[in-house]
Scaffold this active site. Sequence first.
Site, PDB file in Angstrom:
ATOM      1  N   ALA A 147       5.725   4.155   2.300  1.00 37.84           N
ATOM      2  CA  ALA A 147       6.428   5.328   2.839  1.00 37.84           C
ATOM      3  C   ALA A 147       6.912   5.079   4.266  1.00 37.84           C
ATOM      4  O   ALA A 147       8.018   5.477   4.640  1.00 37.84           O
ATOM      5  CB  ALA A 147       5.511   6.549   2.794  1.00 37.84           C
ATOM      6  N   GLY A 167       0.822  -1.196   0.000  1.00 37.26           N
ATOM      7  CA  GLY A 167       0.000   0.000   0.000  1.00 37.26           C
ATOM      8  C   GLY A 167       0.861   1.251   0.000  1.00 37.26           C
ATOM      9  O   GLY A 167       2.079   1.195   0.202  1.00 37.26           O
ATOM     10  N   CYS A 168       0.240   2.372  -0.213  1.00 36.75           N
ATOM     11  CA  CYS A 168       0.987   3.625  -0.318  1.00 36.75           C
ATOM     12  C   CYS A 168       1.558   4.041   1.038  1.00 36.75           C
ATOM     13  O   CYS A 168       2.764   4.261   1.168  1.00 36.75           O
ATOM     14  CB  CYS A 168       0.108   4.717  -0.927  1.00 36.75           C
ATOM     15  SG  CYS A 168      -1.513   4.918  -0.172  1.00 36.75           S
ATOM     16  N   TYR A 169       0.699   4.147   2.052  1.00 34.56           N
ATOM     17  CA  TYR A 169       1.221   4.484   3.385  1.00 34.56           C
ATOM     18  C   TYR A 169       2.267   3.457   3.830  1.00 34.56           C
ATOM     19  O   TYR A 169       3.347   3.837   4.321  1.00 34.56           O
ATOM     20  CB  TYR A 169       0.089   4.546   4.415  1.00 34.56           C
ATOM     21  CG  TYR A 169      -0.812   5.746   4.318  1.00 34.56           C
ATOM     22  CD1 TYR A 169      -0.311   7.045   4.382  1.00 34.56           C
ATOM     23  CD2 TYR A 169      -2.190   5.591   4.206  1.00 34.56           C
ATOM     24  CE1 TYR A 169      -1.158   8.152   4.325  1.00 34.56           C
ATOM     25  CE2 TYR A 169      -3.044   6.686   4.143  1.00 34.56           C
ATOM     26  CZ  TYR A 169      -2.520   7.963   4.210  1.00 34.56           C
ATOM     27  OH  TYR A 169      -3.360   9.049   4.161  1.00 34.56           O
TER      28      TYR A 169
END
Lengths: 344, 344, 344, 344
Positions: B154, B149-151
Amino acid sequence: MIKVGIVGGTGYTGVELLRLLAQHPEVEVEAITSRSEAGLCVTDLYPNLRGHYDNLTFSEPDAKRLGACDAVFFATPHGVAHALASELLEQGTRVIDLSADFRLRDAAEWAEWYGQPHGAPELLDESVYGLPEVNRDRIREARLIAVPGCYPTAVQLGLLPLLEAGLIDAERIIADCKSGVTGAGRGAKVPSLLAEASESMKAYGASGHRHLPEIRQGLGDAAGRAVGLTFVPHLTPMIRGIHATLYGRLTGSHDDLQGLFEQRFANEPFVDVMPPGSHPETRSVKGVNLCRLAVHRPGDGDTVVVLSVIDNLVKGASGQAIHNLNLMFGFDENAGLAAPALMP
Amino acid sequence: MIKVGIVGGTGYTGVELLRLLAQHPEVEVEAITSRSEAGLCVTDLYPNLRGHYDNLTFSEPDAKRLGACDAVFFATPHGVAHALASELLEQGTRVIDLSADFRLRDAAEWAEWYGQPHGAPELLDESVYGLPEVNRDRIREARLIAVPGCYPTAVQLGLLPLLEAGLIDAERIIADCKSGVTGAGRGAKVPSLLAEASESMKAYGASGHRHLPEIRQGLGDAAGRAVGLTFVPHLTPMIRGIHATLYGRLTGSHDDLQGLFEQRFANEPFVDVMPPGSHPETRSVKGVNLCRLAVHRPGDGDTVVVLSVIDNLVKGASGQAIHNLNLMFGFDENAGLAAPALMP
Amino acid sequence: MIKVGIVGGTGYTGVELLRLLAQHPEVEVEAITSRSEAGLCVTDLYPNLRGHYDNLTFSEPDAKRLGACDAVFFATPHGVAHALASELLEQGTRVIDLSADFRLRDAAEWAEWYGQPHGAPELLDESVYGLPEVNRDRIREARLIAVPGCYPTAVQLGLLPLLEAGLIDAERIIADCKSGVTGAGRGAKVPSLLAEASESMKAYGASGHRHLPEIRQGLGDAAGRAVGLTFVPHLTPMIRGIHATLYGRLTGSHDDLQGLFEQRFANEPFVDVMPPGSHPETRSVKGVNLCRLAVHRPGDGDTVVVLSVIDNLVKGASGQAIHNLNLMFGFDENAGLAAPALMP
Amino acid sequence: MIKVGIVGGTGYTGVELLRLLAQHPEVEVEAITSRSEAGLCVTDLYPNLRGHYDNLTFSEPDAKRLGACDAVFFATPHGVAHALASELLEQGTRVIDLSADFRLRDAAEWAEWYGQPHGAPELLDESVYGLPEVNRDRIREARLIAVPGCYPTAVQLGLLPLLEAGLIDAERIIADCKSGVTGAGRGAKVPSLLAEASESMKAYGASGHRHLPEIRQGLGDAAGRAVGLTFVPHLTPMIRGIHATLYGRLTGSHDDLQGLFEQRFANEPFVDVMPPGSHPETRSVKGVNLCRLAVHRPGDGDTVVVLSVIDNLVKGASGQAIHNLNLMFGFDENAGLAAPALMP
């Protein structure tokens, strides 16, 4: 592989040249100059370029070093290219000027609008106006290119088919243009602050903008006569993009305006005539060297409305400059300009 | 040249796959599916792709046609890939799933957070978590990839060096994350309207967000033990980008956190450790497959602050998916992912 | 009806004072000073005020004229108020300083963070920190008010109930703050341009920001001991608003954090404790003198998360200054501050 | 103190009525209806109103309860007010309709543009077009007001002086208009998402927009003859605001267009003619009931350009509705409309 230099590399058109040239298979950036940032690595000023130009450093402008390049781009404020261009041309370097310095054929008109004498009137005859959709063949042979301004590109491409075909009243053309804020450059000015320019819309220069004579000159060439143009630019709260909404009164009769536009640009790689009824969005050309056009005739009346969108930093500046370079050096026209637009 | 399919192509990760693959030298998009838009040309929905996919049309999902592809991307809401993935794997097609369907190793935990039973628990053992900076070798051999996922991307990249080295208190990690609105997808919801989301900032899911178990799983693997994580996502008025601000309490002593980060990612093409004192901006990765990191230790105290930025649609989704594809098929890792970020 | 003066009226807090005071039933603006714009009508610089201050002109700062006012606001950069404040107080004029000049009790600490000696240390004893939720009674009697900074207001209001009740570990507080760009003032700086700050998010001052000692002082007062604070501010692409996300470790036990907050602020007209589970948006306080708070305890663990939003120009500056004025002169606390927020 | 009702209170014009009426000294909101949100407290939907309408709840539309009000605002989609208005008028309640239902005098033309038969043609004769700058006296006596649309307000105010004086060619008027996204309402539509509408500009309805007949009717009244109008609206990436750029060909001669405009609006509290050379910004009217105008004559030629800005939700909707109410009930015209614009 050719070597190019960039004069005035810290502004938005300079960094945009770097971004696009990073993907160009035939070009190496040999030098980039900036008086204010000499000595600084370009990736320190533009972290988006980390990994691409890690060894490129801004240098003082140096005619000798630039003269060793095959071509030099000027991404400078007006007035800067006049002197240096001459020096480079003498060394056999071809010059692609993104500023307004060589766009007007009439040095006196230039002096009037820019408030200073023209610094190289002897070069005006040889300068080629770098709108490939009009001057492709001359560009191939040119030593000195005047890359069109952003508004002039959007407006001319939208009106060329109509004026060349003599279909609209050339006395009474209206160009209502909306630009993102990068059109004002990277200078630190209060009206360009996010807190000032965001969540607002305004016209500016309604009584006269420097792009007016350039547009008039180009439209006049297409019409074969002087044109009457009202040009009102507006500041829009977005980073990139120009939307030109163009109004003309149909005089000649034409059954198929859509066909006229499609035919005019059939072989143009960087002009996209949208399907009938379209409303092109500026974001559909974000980051790319394209002008998208749509032609409308509201209520089937005698007013024609053309919608023309470009990215002011690409088709309106650095992308078009590279297109010129490609033509001048016989590269694929698409070289360095092939990626699709970023959306959303 | 391989053939790929995309399931669920109308959302933002779908169109982003198309944008990036248009520049990929080894990949041809054979099919793109959408139940709602079947029959529509992709360029009608996404005019930015005009000139690139003019003959590509959305089709109904068809296991046979997709099974003829070398690889298939799922850019679907959660729950969709479970059934179809199995069918494709049986036909020898490799699957790269951008949804959450195969990210959690524990089917029960998945069921709890997503409110439905897991549809393909038998595939979980073979699914590889597609974070190349952790699982590069396993990805090369994988048939089924769960793209992070994106979060989670990061946050994990920002904390891996610290957790692997055992330098921070794993019980008490804070991830304060800010995301642009494309993270919420292309669905028409009132809170995502420009009039609602612009000129405002808010947290959401402060009591529990679906990315929490995925992040905990990844951080736990790095730490070699269960971690305690407080994760608060925020909605930011911008289109793309995630900024993760990560806080940990230093327990071990380490003289050179900067060096630790640089060393950990020295050979990673898509992680950029910025110089000491940097504050990476999300725009510096706009449109590109990069995570830029900076590490701070305010007042030389025992709190470490890591700043981690990605483009949620690229390194946080479609770009990372292509990176996985490149690894799986032995392409240059950089293939299709080489262009610099758009700035400004 | 009292007469007030504004020193340094061209910045955002100056014009915001004018906007709010235009609705104040008890106040007349007698003078507004600006060295750079002396002689200019305020409505020429701020057309939004046309019809409200058509006869008000920026003047050179003049201690005599200002001394004829009942109260004078300083909306100046730090360092300016030191000398002039003293002169005005001697003439019996009360001073409300929106700058940082009188916020820190320790002149040496001020000198260290602001890089110059404190210009009026003799006034520090009498200066009252203008956070009405803490110092209401002292404010009523004060001659000299130091209006709190924007970040300090958002952070303190969110943490006061917890620290006063001794419920969190005072050694280890984290304040992750997000601010709109007006927080950087109206100065023309490249990073504040729309083209630079829009569509991006970044942290700044992660290693130390000038608001840090002010926040520590206020939190220390509430806790009755020195606190350990990590404060990371971020720049957000919006005009107004601060979102503070505050993290603390619960040490004491408390069954009803929601009740604690509601009780602490029950009689406060400008603090709004939102219902349980809320995520306040900065736009819900756009243009108004309010702090909206929500308190969360993710997973019922031992971390408390407080969400605190204000308009940095109102509750974080000019609105709070007027609240102080209302207290000092015995006006209705709400005078001039009654309108609802602009939404959308 | 009068009692008012609001029908259709969940949209942007509904909440804007509430925001403005909260400051109105003579009005109490007795009822607000919404079928979809009946039972919900308005402050749950609109937290910006917390503290102002804490006891006001959306209710099902009820002719009896509404009929007990002195006046009722309709903030509904077109077609809703037709039936209910009649019922309310019979009970003696005055009706102020913000929708398009009673703006066109010709029921057949209404039916054509709105694709359904007009539901109350018998009321058209008595309906008064609520543009106070034209119909002030009739408004005072009216039972039924049709509040002008947003585009029509901006365009008419900008052209009235020229058309009333017979100075421009009425056959050939161009209105190039730019609107913020709240003009599209609060409905959840993909094109209105921040991710779609931000960082972009586009025209829409270039072939015909529903406001066209309304504008033509109003301009025709001013000119005393039918007018020819090309009207192209554009979507601009901002929340509020309309910028109309109006082009006409001067036929009559007039030495002092500036004076003409100033004189025409000399006694109008909500029209501000800016000084010569001005370029009004939409943000200068953010949140307020004002139209700011500037008149230009580029190059002293025969084209006149008028720049006209309003806040579409205030002077273009809810503020103008309240102005009508003030006239109808003999209140100060300024009541509830006195605060200055929010800037920045």
